[in-house]
Scaffold this motif. Structure first.
Motif, PDB file in Angstrom:
ATOM      1  N   LEU A   5     -12.987  36.702 -78.459  1.00  0.00           N
ATOM      2  CA  LEU A   5     -14.413  36.169 -78.847  1.00  0.00           C
ATOM      3  C   LEU A   5     -14.516  36.646 -80.331  1.00  0.00           C
ATOM      4  CD1 LEU A   5     -16.039  38.427 -76.017  1.00  0.00           C
ATOM      5  CD2 LEU A   5     -15.602  35.954 -76.047  1.00  0.00           C
ATOM      6  N   ASP A   9     -19.602  32.620 -80.664  1.00  0.00           N
ATOM      7  CA  ASP A   9     -19.401  32.180 -79.329  1.00  0.00           C
ATOM      8  C   ASP A   9     -20.501  32.259 -78.460  1.00  0.00           C
ATOM      9  OD1 ASP A   9     -16.671  31.384 -79.956  1.00  0.00           O
ATOM     10  OD2 ASP A   9     -15.906  33.301 -79.261  1.00  0.00           O
ATOM     11  N   VAL A  11     -21.685  33.512 -74.873  1.00  0.00           N
ATOM     12  CA  VAL A  11     -21.305  34.548 -73.952  1.00  0.00           C
ATOM     13  C   VAL A  11     -22.114  34.786 -73.036  1.00  0.00           C
ATOM     14  CG1 VAL A  11     -19.429  35.574 -75.499  1.00  0.00           C
ATOM     15  CG2 VAL A  11     -21.826  36.457 -75.506  1.00  0.00           C
ATOM     16  N   LEU A  71     -16.825  34.548 -72.283  1.00  0.00           N
ATOM     17  CA  LEU A  71     -17.135  33.280 -72.809  1.00  0.00           C
ATOM     18  C   LEU A  71     -17.735  32.217 -71.949  1.00  0.00           C
ATOM     19  CD1 LEU A  71     -16.748  32.250 -75.856  1.00  0.00           C
ATOM     20  CD2 LEU A  71     -14.562  31.007 -74.637  1.00  0.00           C
ATOM     21  N   ASP A  73     -17.581  28.387 -70.861  1.00  0.00           N
ATOM     22  CA  ASP A  73     -17.052  27.242 -70.958  1.00  0.00           C
ATOM     23  C   ASP A  73     -17.869  25.931 -71.106  1.00  0.00           C
ATOM     24  OD1 ASP A  73     -17.799  26.841 -68.459  1.00  0.00           O
ATOM     25  OD2 ASP A  73     -15.635  26.397 -67.687  1.00  0.00           O
ATOM     26  N   VAL A  81     -10.408  33.946 -71.901  1.00  0.00           N
ATOM     27  CA  VAL A  81      -9.504  33.112 -72.998  1.00  0.00           C
ATOM     28  C   VAL A  81      -8.302  33.413 -73.078  1.00  0.00           C
ATOM     29  CG1 VAL A  81      -9.904  33.051 -75.488  1.00  0.00           C
ATOM     30  CG2 VAL A  81     -11.755  33.527 -74.133  1.00  0.00           C
ATOM     31  N   ILE A 101     -11.048  25.651 -77.425  1.00  0.00           N
ATOM     32  CA  ILE A 101     -12.151  26.246 -77.767  1.00  0.00           C
ATOM     33  C   ILE A 101     -12.273  26.112 -79.281  1.00  0.00           C
ATOM     34  CG2 ILE A 101     -13.690  28.192 -78.073  1.00  0.00           C
ATOM     35  CD1 ILE A 101     -12.166  29.332 -75.620  1.00  0.00           C
TER      36      ILE A 101
END
Length: 101
Positions: A5, A9, A11, A71, A73, A81, A101
């Motif tokens: 992470l 990002d 989340v 995370l 998508d 991940v 990513i």
């Protein structure tokens, strides 16, 4: 070990009082294994007034453990991940969709 992470990002919180909330990582603290997520794990802190800033009770985002984050998508679902090599470059990818990513 590479970071799964990173700052920026999107989340979702998996456990705790803010379970289900979504936000963006603003800071990662790798030595502590925690991250600060915008709008998650908010606490009120009393701040003394300074010459440039008014004091009072201010909401502050506190660090949350990386194990409690997942995370999001492209579909907006939580994913794990993974890492793979594309050519000679190591990239992160979403395990649910396989997208880089």
């Amino acid at each position: 070990m590479a970071a799964k992470l990173k700052k920026g990002d999107k989340v979702v919180v998996l456990a705790g009082k803010d379970k289900g909330k979504q936000g963006e990582i603003t800071t990662v603290l790798p030595a502590k294994g925690k991250a600060i997520v915008e709008g998650v794990n908010i606490a009120i802190r009393h701040v003394r007034a300074t010459q440039g800033d008014q004091g009072g009770r201010k909401p502050v985002a506190l660090p949350i453990d990386l194990s409690n984050l997942a995370l999001l998508d492209a579909n907006g679902k939580a994913t794990r991940v993974g890492f793979k090599f594309e050519g000679d470059k190591k990239v992160r990818y979403a395990k649910t969709t396989g997208d880089v990513i």
